[in-house]
Design a protein around this motif. Structure first.
Motif, PDB file in Angstrom:
ATOM      1  N   SER A  84      45.846  31.826  35.085  1.00  0.00           N
ATOM      2  CA  SER A  84      45.823  32.799  36.182  1.00  0.00           C
ATOM      3  C   SER A  84      45.348  34.163  35.701  1.00  0.00           C
ATOM      4  O   SER A  84      46.012  34.806  34.875  1.00  0.00           O
ATOM      5  CB  SER A  84      47.230  32.931  36.785  1.00  0.00           C
ATOM      6  N   LEU A  85      44.235  34.639  36.208  1.00  0.00           N
ATOM      7  CA  LEU A  85      43.753  35.969  35.843  1.00  0.00           C
ATOM      8  C   LEU A  85      44.694  37.078  36.320  1.00  0.00           C
ATOM      9  O   LEU A  85      44.903  38.051  35.588  1.00  0.00           O
ATOM     10  CB  LEU A  85      42.342  36.175  36.403  1.00  0.00           C
ATOM     11  N   PRO A  86      45.275  37.013  37.531  1.00  0.00           N
ATOM     12  CA  PRO A  86      46.241  38.051  37.914  1.00  0.00           C
ATOM     13  C   PRO A  86      47.437  38.134  36.970  1.00  0.00           C
ATOM     14  O   PRO A  86      47.941  39.229  36.701  1.00  0.00           O
ATOM     15  CB  PRO A  86      46.662  37.621  39.323  1.00  0.00           C
ATOM     16  N   VAL A  87      47.899  36.994  36.455  1.00  0.00           N
ATOM     17  CA  VAL A  87      49.000  37.009  35.479  1.00  0.00           C
ATOM     18  C   VAL A  87      48.550  37.701  34.204  1.00  0.00           C
ATOM     19  O   VAL A  87      49.277  38.530  33.633  1.00  0.00           O
ATOM     20  CB  VAL A  87      49.486  35.575  35.190  1.00  0.00           C
ATOM     21  N   VAL A  88      47.347  37.382  33.728  1.00  0.00           N
ATOM     22  CA  VAL A  88      46.809  38.028  32.527  1.00  0.00           C
ATOM     23  C   VAL A  88      46.736  39.538  32.735  1.00  0.00           C
ATOM     24  O   VAL A  88      47.184  40.325  31.880  1.00  0.00           O
ATOM     25  CB  VAL A  88      45.412  37.469  32.181  1.00  0.00           C
ATOM     26  N   ASN A  89      46.193  39.964  33.853  1.00  0.00           N
ATOM     27  CA  ASN A  89      46.048  41.402  34.126  1.00  0.00           C
ATOM     28  C   ASN A  89      47.401  42.090  34.224  1.00  0.00           C
ATOM     29  O   ASN A  89      47.564  43.236  33.771  1.00  0.00           O
ATOM     30  CB  ASN A  89      45.261  41.614  35.418  1.00  0.00           C
ATOM     31  N   THR A  90      48.386  41.415  34.800  1.00  0.00           N
ATOM     32  CA  THR A  90      49.722  42.000  34.955  1.00  0.00           C
ATOM     33  C   THR A  90      50.401  42.216  33.609  1.00  0.00           C
ATOM     34  O   THR A  90      51.100  43.208  33.389  1.00  0.00           O
ATOM     35  CB  THR A  90      50.599  41.094  35.836  1.00  0.00           C
ATOM     36  N   LEU A  91      50.195  41.292  32.670  1.00  0.00           N
ATOM     37  CA  LEU A  91      50.927  41.317  31.404  1.00  0.00           C
ATOM     38  C   LEU A  91      50.111  41.828  30.227  1.00  0.00           C
ATOM     39  O   LEU A  91      50.603  41.855  29.094  1.00  0.00           O
ATOM     40  CB  LEU A  91      51.439  39.906  31.088  1.00  0.00           C
ATOM     41  N   LEU A  92      48.895  42.281  30.491  1.00  0.00           N
ATOM     42  CA  LEU A  92      47.975  42.627  29.410  1.00  0.00           C
ATOM     43  C   LEU A  92      48.514  43.720  28.497  1.00  0.00           C
ATOM     44  O   LEU A  92      48.395  43.633  27.269  1.00  0.00           O
ATOM     45  CB  LEU A  92      46.628  43.050  30.010  1.00  0.00           C
ATOM     46  N   ASP A  93      49.105  44.750  29.051  1.00  0.00           N
ATOM     47  CA  ASP A  93      49.580  45.885  28.242  1.00  0.00           C
ATOM     48  C   ASP A  93      51.084  45.820  28.001  1.00  0.00           C
ATOM     49  O   ASP A  93      51.777  46.839  28.032  1.00  0.00           O
ATOM     50  CB  ASP A  93      49.203  47.201  28.934  1.00  0.00           C
ATOM     51  N   THR A  94      51.607  44.624  27.791  1.00  0.00           N
ATOM     52  CA  THR A  94      53.036  44.449  27.520  1.00  0.00           C
ATOM     53  C   THR A  94      53.213  43.832  26.131  1.00  0.00           C
ATOM     54  O   THR A  94      52.243  43.558  25.436  1.00  0.00           O
ATOM     55  CB  THR A  94      53.672  43.519  28.576  1.00  0.00           C
ATOM     56  N   ASN A  95      54.466  43.614  25.755  1.00  0.00           N
ATOM     57  CA  ASN A  95      54.750  43.000  24.459  1.00  0.00           C
ATOM     58  C   ASN A  95      54.697  41.475  24.495  1.00  0.00           C
ATOM     59  O   ASN A  95      54.950  40.816  23.481  1.00  0.00           O
ATOM     60  CB  ASN A  95      56.121  43.451  23.958  1.00  0.00           C
ATOM     61  N   ASN A  96      54.386  40.906  25.645  1.00  0.00           N
ATOM     62  CA  ASN A  96      54.196  39.471  25.726  1.00  0.00           C
ATOM     63  C   ASN A  96      52.884  39.082  25.055  1.00  0.00           C
ATOM     64  O   ASN A  96      51.893  39.811  25.120  1.00  0.00           O
ATOM     65  CB  ASN A  96      54.162  39.018  27.189  1.00  0.00           C
TER      66      ASN A  96
END
Length: 253
Positions: free
Chosen positions: A125-137
């Motif tokens: 999912s690209l929206p999931v990638v974009n949502t979590l991109l700048d996190t520690n995940n």
């Protein structure tokens, strides 16, 4: 009955129609103690969003929905229910786990909840990638060709990747499953991805707001017996709950 907001009233109208089938405008006006004109405006709004259909002065929930809509168009639908479902799911997952995150609006709400976590996330999912991109995940994209309409990847590259890995939890969505004995999708390639995700997961969760049990979609991607938990909302019809509970563990939140 306490005075309801427009959103609350429309949500309860939809629930009433889902439980009772065809419902007359006059019945709804009496039930909610408002004018017939107010109910007609509510029904018009629900018709415009595709949640009900109208026939000879009656309202009913469509029994089939084979449409595929962008995730962004569904984020606000049943938002509070979806967030509560995601919060319950998160409480059942161990820290530092490896997760497969599916496509869909409920799963995207889940992604927003884990921004401060340190999971390893595998997703198409690209929206999931974009949502979590700048996190520690830690984010691992499955690859494959991009379906621009739903902002996710499909194809042999996606499924070949999933065949090589193991994850602790597969967090999956579903379309309407009223006429199926398992979770569903409207896309054959999405069916393939979901099936591979189940095969590589130690635990599988399906997240679904309760209205998904009131209409049908095209393709079943698993049997309920293949799913460890169906996590849904409290207003799931009791008869549906009893039926589903015979096939999988159902948690209402």
């Amino acid at each position: 009955m306490k005075k309801l907001s427009v959103k609350e009233r429309q949500s309860q109208i939809l629930e009433s129609i889902s439980k009772n089938g065809l419902v007359k405008t006059s019945q709804l006006a009496e039930q909610f103690n408002v004018s017939s004109e107010t109910i007609r405006r509510d029904l018009n709004a629900l018709t415009e969003t595709g949640e009900i259909t109208r026939w000879l002065g009656n309202a009913m929930v469509p029994k089939n929905d084979f449409s595929v809509f962008p995730v962004s168009s569904r984020l606000e639908d049943y938002k509070d229910e979806k967030i509560q479902i995601c919060e319950k799911t998160l409480s059942m997952i161990d820290d530092s786990s490896v997760l497969f995150l599916d496509t869909g609006s409920t799963i995207l709400h889940f992604a927003h909840l884990i921004k401060d976590k340190e999971f390893t996330i595998i997703t198409n999912s690209l929206p999931v990638v974009n949502t979590l991109l700048d996190t520690n995940n830690k984010i691992i994209f499955t690859g494959g060709y991009i379906d621009a309409k739903v902002s996710c990847s499909y194809g042999p590259e996606t499924t070949a990747f999933l065949q090589t890995i193991r994850v602790d939890y597969a967090i999956l969505g579903t379309s309407g499953f009223e006429r199926h004995n398992g979770p569903t999708t409207n896309n054959f390639e999405d069916q393939d991805v979901k099936q591979h995700a189940i095969q590589c997961a130690s635990h599988t969760f399906v997240l679904s707001d309760s209205h998904k049990a009131t209409y049908s979609s095209m393709i079943k991607y698993a049997n309920w017996q293949d799913i460890d938990f169906l996590i849904t909302s409290t207003n799931l019809n009791p008869d549906v709950f009893d039926s589903l509970s015979k096939m999988t563990k159902v948690l209402k939140v």
